[in-house]
Design an enzyme around this catalytic site. Structure first.
Site, PDB file in Angstrom:
ATOM      1  N   PRO A   1       0.858  -1.196   0.000  1.00  0.00           N
ATOM      2  CA  PRO A   1       0.000   0.000   0.000  1.00  0.00           C
ATOM      3  C   PRO A   1       0.887   1.236   0.000  1.00  0.00           C
ATOM      4  O   PRO A   1       1.767   1.372   0.847  1.00  0.00           O
ATOM      5  CB  PRO A   1      -0.788  -0.132   1.309  1.00  0.00           C
ATOM      6  CG  PRO A   1       0.049  -1.015   2.181  1.00  0.00           C
ATOM      7  CD  PRO A   1       0.800  -1.936   1.271  1.00  0.00           C
TER       8      PRO A   1
ATOM      9  N   GLY B   1      12.900  -2.610   0.568  1.00  0.00           N
ATOM     10  CA  GLY B   1      14.110  -2.677  -0.234  1.00  0.00           C
ATOM     11  C   GLY B   1      14.209  -3.840  -1.197  1.00  0.00           C
ATOM     12  O   GLY B   1      15.271  -4.065  -1.786  1.00  0.00           O
TER      13      GLY B   1
ATOM     14  N   CYS C   1       3.215   3.088   8.969  1.00  0.00           N
ATOM     15  CA  CYS C   1       3.393   4.357   8.262  1.00  0.00           C
ATOM     16  C   CYS C   1       3.953   5.424   9.206  1.00  0.00           C
ATOM     17  O   CYS C   1       3.404   5.632  10.292  1.00  0.00           O
ATOM     18  CB  CYS C   1       2.066   4.813   7.672  1.00  0.00           C
ATOM     19  SG  CYS C   1       2.196   6.366   6.762  1.00  0.00           S
TER      20      CYS C   1
END
Length: 336
Positions: free
Chosen positions: A20, A216, A103
């Site tokens: 997301p 990553g 987040c």
């Protein structure tokens, strides 16, 4: 709305998922990604529970049935409100509800949700429990390995134990800390060091949890290494967005052992009817094509594709003819 997915289907789909990403993984992006891969699990941008429950912003739940399997990611920290938001999402047909505990943005901190929830695992457990009681679809969590001065090897096992006890069986771990003070959200995606080994150790410590790794990972080869190393799933973010053909068009055969790699030129033609429907409903062309700019990344004609779409899609009256024009340098180089 569309096909409903059983738990076993979702566990299979989550071998590979697209992260997301705020302002990126909107419904147009997800429709495009689904054409590239039938199998990969797709996520909405984070939708805050207050926006749905207090703000009545139910348009944030809009999606196309072709997107299945698709997950609604919620942000929030109040169990009752999250439960109601989860119910709204399940009612419109999302296959799974995911709680954002990763987040690091400023607005997330001010709302006491996102990565800051890593500091309150008991509250997260209460949220998971309330959401699970409200819906029949699976409730999952996406988290970091820790925040600020926490010691990840100490706090992450406690966090996982708490959410497991609340009934969460599937978790995605972004293998970086989030620094809520001193780093911007963009810096939090790159600067804190990755600790893949810790995530693999968590799978060994919690073998009954379905654990996906995030952070990553930029190729299907790297994803396969994590899967072969014992993890249940891999979530890819920016690489899937910026090089969608490299990641998603080959995902089904490489990760799921099904189908054939999708041809990007074919994908453009398959997008045209969708784009025409959206334009007739009031959408602007650039709202859709902005997600397609990287489709030919690294291939002859890619620069012309990006330039033609970037310069033309914002113009009044821009139509699907622009995509066909942008496709000419790419298709021409392919035929050469």
């Amino acid at each position: 709305m569309g096909k409903s997915f059983e738990k076993s289907d979702l566990w299979r789909s989550s071998r590979l998922s697209v992260a997301p990403m705020m302002d990126w993984t909107d419904r147009h992006c997800r429709y495009f990604h689904r054409l590239l891969s039938k199998e990969t699990l797709l996520f909405t941008e984070m939708v805050t529970a207050p926006a749905l429950v207090r703000g009545g912003a139910l348009h944030l739940l809009d999606y196309s049935p072709e997107e299945h399997p698709v997950v609604l990611q919620l942000g929030g920290s109040e169990p009752g409100e999250l439960a109601e938001a989860a119910r709204l999402g399940a009612e419109v047909g999302y296959d799974e509800i995911n709680l954002n505990c990763g987040c690091p943005s400023d607005r997330v901190q001010s709302g006491a949700f996102g990565a800051v929830l890593m500091k309150t695992p008991d509250l997260v457990a209460d949220c998971v429990n309330a959401m699970r009681e409200a819906v029949e679809v699976e409730v999952t969590v996406k988290c970091r390995i820790g925040v600020d001065d926490q010691e990840p090897q100490e706090v992450l096992p406690v966090f996982l134990e708490k959410i497991r006890a609340a009934g969460c069986q599937r978790v995605t771990i972004h293998a970086r800390k989030a620094w809520l003070q001193g780093l911007s959200p963009k810096e939090n995606r790159d600067i804190p060091p990755l600790d893949y080994d810790l995530v693999h150790r968590m799978k060994a410590e919690f073998p009954d949890l379905h654990i996906s790794i995030n952070g990553g990972i930029a190729s299907l080869e790297a994803a396969k290494e994590h899967l072969e190393g014992g993890l249940d799933g891999v979530m890819i973010g920016r690489a899937a967005y910026h090089q969608p053909a490299d990641i998603l068009s080959a995902a089904d055969p490489v990760i799921f052992g099904s189908g054939e790699p999708r041809d990007p030129v074919t994908i453009v033609h398959e997008m045209l009817p969708y784009i025409e429907r959206q334009l007739s409903g009031g959408a602007r062309l650039h709202q859709i094509t902005r997600h397609m700019l990287g489709l030919f990344a690294g291939r002859p004609g890619a620069r012309a594709w990006r330039r033609i779409l970037s310069e033309g899609a914002n113009r009044t009256g821009a139509s699907t003819d622009l995509l066909l024009q942008a496709l000419e340098p790419v298709a021409g180089s392919s035929a050469a």
